[in-house]
Design an enzyme around this catalytic site. Structure first.
Site, PDB file in Angstrom:
ATOM      1  N   GLY A 131       0.740  -1.255   0.000  1.00  0.00           N
ATOM      2  CA  GLY A 131       0.000   0.000   0.000  1.00  0.00           C
ATOM      3  C   GLY A 131       0.767   1.301   0.000  1.00  0.00           C
ATOM      4  N   CYS A 146      -0.826   3.376  -5.784  1.00  0.00           N
ATOM      5  CA  CYS A 146      -1.521   2.234  -5.186  1.00  0.00           C
ATOM      6  C   CYS A 146      -2.630   2.745  -4.281  1.00  0.00           C
ATOM      7  CB  CYS A 146      -0.542   1.377  -4.374  1.00  0.00           C
ATOM      8  SG  CYS A 146      -1.306  -0.014  -3.524  1.00  0.00           S
ATOM      9  N   GLY A 156       2.811   2.668  -2.269  1.00  0.00           N
ATOM     10  CA  GLY A 156       3.140   3.250  -3.565  1.00  0.00           C
ATOM     11  C   GLY A 156       2.284   4.457  -3.916  1.00  0.00           C
TER      12      GLY A 156
END
Length: 349
Positions: free
Chosen positions: A183, A188, A185
């Site tokens: 999570g 993302c 990124g």
């Protein structure tokens, strides 16, 4: 249900405290590393930064550009067999390239064919990244067992996970480098869509501690937005750092350039985004949600200048704490918790 009360930290929550140093110049710092992988027994020498296996960063062009600086690339999963064969028959010298794959039967079949054909052509695939969004499933572990049994001499990176116990399991199951991050990124949206994740700095600290106790390695995947974040990741114990957004938007990204109000932009999106699934999977399946987004980044030209900023920042961090080599950085890092990173009264840097 239970709640863990101890505080978990992200890159934005800390700074590295300076320490006495005998270094007089950033040029004195060696930011390369040497490793012997625990299962493949192969050796590595290079600068341990890896371009992520996204289709705008994990490209052949990026691999050739980064290899000149002894950096690595994890190729994206969507190249065709003929393209991969041509590449691995004559890979760029100087860097390590990872073949990326999922855990389906077609993924494995494709890898076997490319592996066999590249060997016949005089090349070789020496590094593989087995990449799934959720590294906690039995199917993922079974695939790791199967792959390692069939290919014992390949250096294997696999993930993603964020906890020490799963890091230990993967290393015991045959993984050389555990990919850490769920999570963090920039494109993302798993934390928003699923409510699942783990602050990246704490994930690195905990997973590195678990891995190093078994002589394994970790790759911190996601969350870096500046060279200082790489320094924090290495200081926290990461052996490799994987970058997506920081390497996107360049000529080597092989991405579409669009012009908006006279400014050139490049598309960048998560590989679980609607855009990626429309491109490669015929759309978002009716049983799932998109867990990524698309953004337009400023076009940044060749990746060369960005690499200088990134590597120069890591060298600078080493000089501030007296680390003559990158491997000394984690031993000389003390984090201080902060409520503010930057003074942006006159605008963001």
């Amino acid at each position: 249900m239970r709640i863990e009360q101890d505080i978990k930290l992200d890159f934005k929550d800390v700074l590295i405290r300076p320490k006495r140093s005998t270094l007089t110049s950033r040029s004195e710092v060696d930011i390369s590393r040497d490793y012997v992988f625990p299962h493949s027994r192969k050796t590595y020498h290079g600068i341990p930064v890896i371009a992520a296996n996204m289709d705008t960063t994990g490209t052949f062009e990026m691999a050739r550009a980064l290899a000149r600086h002894e950096l690595s690339v994890a190729l994206h999963k969507h190249y065709g067999e003929a393209e991969l064969l041509d590449f691995f028959a004559a890979p760029p010298a100087g860097g390590s390239t990872f073949y990326s794959m999922g855990i389906t039967a077609p993924d494995f079949g494709k890898f076997r064919r490319v592996m066999e054909a590249s060997g016949e052509a005089g090349g070789a695939i020496e590094n593989v990244c087995i990449d799934v969004a959720n590294g906690y499933t039995k199917a993922f572990i079974r695939f790791i067992h199967r792959f390692r049994a069939e290919f014992p001499s390949i250096t294997l990176m696999a993930g993603n996970v964020v906890t020490g116990e799963m890091t230990e399991e993967l290393i015991l199951d045959g993984v050389d480098i555990v990919k850490v991050g769920i999570g963090p990124g920039s494109v993302c949206t798993t934390r928003k869509v699923a409510g699942v994740g783990y602050p990246q700095l704490s994930a690195i600290i905990e997973c590195a501690d678990a891995a190093h106790g078994l002589r394994g390695l970790i790759c911190a995947d996601g969350g870096c937005t500046s060279p200082g974040d790489l320094a924090k990741a290495f200081g926290a114990g990461a052996d490799f750092v994987m970058l997506g957004g920081m390497l996107a938007g360049h000529d080597e990204s092989n991405s579409e350039i669009v012009e908006i109000n006279g400014e050139r932009k490049m598309r960048f999106y998560g590989m679980s985004s609607r855009e990626a699934m429309n491109k490669y999977a015929g759309g978002v399946a009716d049983y799932r949600a998109s867990e990524g987004k698309e953004v337009l980044l400023d076009y940044r030209g060749p990746v060369e200048n960005t690499l200088q900023d990134i590597l120069g920042g890591v060298r600078s961090a080493c000089t501030y704490v007296g680390a003559r080599k990158l491997k000394e950085l984690s031993k000389r890092t003390t984090f201080v918790r902060v409520t503010q990173q930057l003074n942006e009264v006159f605008g963001a840097a």
